[in-house]
Enzyme design. Structure first.
Site, PDB file in Angstrom:
ATOM      1  N   ASP A  31       0.762  -1.109  -0.154  1.00 38.60           N
ATOM      2  CA  ASP A  31       0.014  -0.011  -0.036  1.00 38.60           C
ATOM      3  C   ASP A  31       0.913   1.283  -0.162  1.00 38.60           C
ATOM      4  O   ASP A  31       2.016   1.404   0.735  1.00 38.60           O
ATOM      5  CB  ASP A  31      -0.775   0.096   1.274  1.00 38.60           C
ATOM      6  CG  ASP A  31      -2.018   1.278   1.285  1.00 38.60           C
ATOM      7  OD1 ASP A  31      -2.574   1.236   0.552  1.00 38.60           O
ATOM      8  OD2 ASP A  31      -1.745   1.917   2.204  1.00 38.60           O
TER       9      ASP A  31
ATOM     10  N   GLU B 288       1.740  -0.476  -5.005  1.00 41.44           N
ATOM     11  CA  GLU B 288       0.825   0.860  -5.431  1.00 41.44           C
ATOM     12  C   GLU B 288       1.869   1.767  -5.549  1.00 41.44           C
ATOM     13  O   GLU B 288       2.586   2.336  -4.749  1.00 41.44           O
ATOM     14  CB  GLU B 288      -0.076   1.077  -4.383  1.00 41.44           C
ATOM     15  CG  GLU B 288      -1.127   2.119  -4.704  1.00 41.44           C
ATOM     16  CD  GLU B 288      -2.207   2.441  -3.478  1.00 41.44           C
ATOM     17  OE1 GLU B 288      -3.269   2.507  -3.775  1.00 41.44           O
ATOM     18  OE2 GLU B 288      -1.817   2.161  -2.288  1.00 41.44           O
TER      19      GLU B 288
END
Length: 658
Positions: free
Chosen positions: A339, A374
């Protein structure tokens, strides 16, 4: 309690034999602490034991302790807010290596939250979560990882609870849990689709942010992580042993050829900004764990109040690597999705040779599992790093997402951009990467579902309690004439055609496809494009109203993908592999690549496969290349004896008869 010096390694709590005695060894990193107390909790209350320092590690071995022992730390040190030193021994702290955590802090009001402030002088041990010693023994019975090659990988992104919570075919006590994901009904659905890997939203122990607790909502997605090693019991049917249930799920998925990829959060922790709770790293060694500015405040590249610094202090990097290794070696997971991954490469500018990336590449257990970034954070400088990550990282390709939405749902989007993304985003990755490094997706957990993408022009997030200000406003969606649910058959037909076209292009593109759980059956979140706090029927997949025809269509697409050689070879296409044709059969000229008026084309792969694409909302006639073609998707079971085919909006796949 009797105790001995113990060992400085490994960090965390370990059941061991030390000098002939059975017990638990505890080890904690703190560079600036002047004193650390190990706190053991029993029915008789709290026992504090002074720990011994070896370099920057505090350690102690306690004789006779067993699995299930509850513990925490009190860390002393000089307080200097300007330097970021915020020690407070009145606050009980979670072990960053804890493999089990019990209890949750009540942060639902300013009065209750004050008990966890770093500068509050009240003792909060009776209110704090506790770390728990764990016996990690598990019998894998020889089950091995599938080791699916990247060029065969099809990812299915899901939130564990939401995937099976409303599935009526599961026992109620298993629905919405790891056991529910391992249930034969769940496995059968994944195998019918042709999924090779599930990508799970965070399964580590997390807490709900204060602003959500105040209004009675929760962090459903789980990105507010406190215990990175600990399985979150909210996702387990067995609340006493969630780790064992998680491992059993991994084992079952592996037995069925399905990999497990974990979404992990090492860009920030649940301690948030200085007005957030002191629960672990802030009290252990704040200036070592977090990126701080010259005033001792947090850099907030995560948007969550703080940013973890994994590149400056060796022990913090070691903590991350140890955590990833634990999930791989002890829990047998097959990869990770990071993330806000750009934060992990900050030094503080983003560097491909940052210590984190070097450590991954040099680690025998981590170098050969799937790594997905990400590729951004919210930092003003260096926050967007699409295509900038080093090997072995693949990356979420938001440019692919936007381009495909534009081409099929709007009248914009250049043909050259569409073709580039379809071919694996070669302009982004071809320099030193391969097509698999592009993780292609149309939708993900963050944003509209596929059904909502074709049903709403605007977000509808009022249930989140932020007056619809939260969530992305640039959705590149198309409601096809009516906002939200409708009984208008003509609109429903258009929406279904759009869903199918987007699914088709996802699975026919070069790169690694990722499907959002529920998109294959038409799940809607009622226009909510930021369902992070909706732990209810808004986000839980609606199995009772599943569109079986769409499920079958998705399964057929994935099966078709596996038959087309160019989509199963992890290399860049050459002129021998692909020809880009206009609807009249002629090759697209250099002048026509930037023509936004061209909404239809033919893609010929290796002479034997032909993909017809019509993104215009009108019939289009295609003049086919020479040969006899057989329809495999659209006009199924039809041998085409005419050189011309008429196609409505959508995608059709033809195969040349041998």
């Amino acid at each position: 309690m009797q105790y001995l010096t113990g060992r400085a390694y490994p960090l965390g709590s370990q059941l061991i034999n030390f000098n002939g005695e059975q017990g638990v060894n505890f080890a904690l990193f703190s560079r600036k602490a002047t004193q650390v107390e190990l706190c053991i909790f029993t029915e008789q209350g709290e026992t504090r034991l002074p720990m011994i320092k070896n370099d920057d590690v505090w350690h102690l071995f306690v004789i006779g302790l067993t699995a299930g022992t509850e513990y925490g730390y009190r860390v002393y040190g000089e307080v200097n807010e300007a330097l970021g030193d915020l020690f407070n021994p009145q606050k009980l702290l979670i072990d960053p290596y804890a493999k089990k955590i019990i209890g949750t802090p009540d942060l639902s009001s300013d009065e209750k939250r004050a008990w966890f402030f770093w500068d509050d002088e009240r003792d909060n041990a009776h209110l704090s979560p506790k770390s728990v010693v764990v016996d990690t023994t598990f019998d894998w019975q020889g089950v091995e990882r599938p080791h699916t090659p990247w060029d065969e990988t099809v990812i299915y992104e899901m939130q564990v609870k939401g995937f099976s919570k409303l599935n009526p075919k599961l026992p109620p006590e298993m629905a919405g849990t790891f056991a529910g994901l391992a249930h034969p009904e769940s496995i059968n659905h994944l195998k019918k689709l042709g999924i090779t890997a599930v990508e799970l939203l965070p399964v580590s122990y997390h807490i709900d942010e204060p602003h959500l607790q105040k209004i009675g909502l929760v962090n459903y997605w789980g990105y507010n992580v406190l215990g990175h090693f600990a399985v979150d019991p909210v996702l387990a049917a067995d609340k006493q042993n969630p780790l064992n249930e998680f491992k059993q799920m991994v084992k079952t998925l592996h037995q069925n050829g399905i990999e497990v990829i974990l979404d992990v959060v090492f860009n920030h922790t649940a301690e948030a900004g200085k007005d957030g709770p002191m629960l672990s790293q802030r009290g252990i060694d704040n200036s070592a764990y977090y990126w701080l500015n010259e005033q001792g405040d947090y850099h907030n590249w995560s948007g969550c109040g703080n940013s973890l610094d994994v590149n400056s202090e060796n022990y913090v990097l070691r903590w991350v690597i140890d955590c990833l290794s634990y999930w791989v070696e002890e829990c047998q997971v097959d990869g990770f999705r990071f993330d806000l991954g750009a934060t992990l490469g900050r030094t503080p500018s983003f560097e491909q040779k940052a210590a984190f990336f070097t450590a991954i590449a040099a680690h025998s257990s981590l170098a050969n599992v799937k790594m997905i970034a990400e590729p951004w954070d919210i930092g003003l400088y260096g926050g967007y790093q699409m295509g900038g990550f080093p090997k072995p990282f693949a990356e979420w390709n938001d440019r692919y997402r936007d381009q495909m939405r534009e081409f099929f749902l709007t009248a914009s989007g250049e043909l050259s951009d569409f073709v580039c993304k379809f071919a694996g985003s070669d302009t982004t990755f071809a320099y030193n990467r391969l097509p698999h490094n592009s993780i292609n997706f149309i939708t993900a957990h963050d944003g509209f579902t596929l059904q909502d993408l074709v049903s709403y022009n605007d977000k509808h997030n009022h249930a989140n309690g932020e007056n619809n200000y939260d969530g992305h406003a640039h959705n590149i969606s198309n409601n096809h004439g009516v906002e939200g649910a409708t009984n208008d058959l003509s609109i429903l037909k258009k929406r279904d055609a759009a869903r199918r076209a987007l699914l088709a292009i996802l699975f026919l593109s070069a790169g690694t496809p990722m499907l959002l759980a529920g998109d294959e059956l038409g799940h809607s979140q009622q226009g909510n494009n930021n369902g992070y706090c909706q732990d209810n029927e808004i986000t839980w997949i609606d199995w009772r109203n599943a569109d079986q025809k769409l499920i079958d269509y998705t399964a057929k697409l994935i099966a078709l993908r596996k038959q087309i050689p160019q989509l199963g070879r992890d290399r860049w296409w050459t002129e021998k592999d692909v020809r880009w044709r206009k609807v009249d059969g002629n090759l697209i000229s250099n002048q026509e690549w930037h023509n936004e008026q061209i909404r239809s084309l033919q893609i010929q792969l290796n002479d034997h496969w032909l993909i017809l694409i019509n993104s215009a909302h009108s019939e289009q006639q295609f003049l086919l290349p020479e040969g006899q073609w057989h329809a495999r998707l659209g006009l199924e079971n039809t041998t085409l004896t005419t050189p011309a085919v008429t196609l409505n909006y959508g995608v059709c796949v033809l195969q040349r008869n041998s």
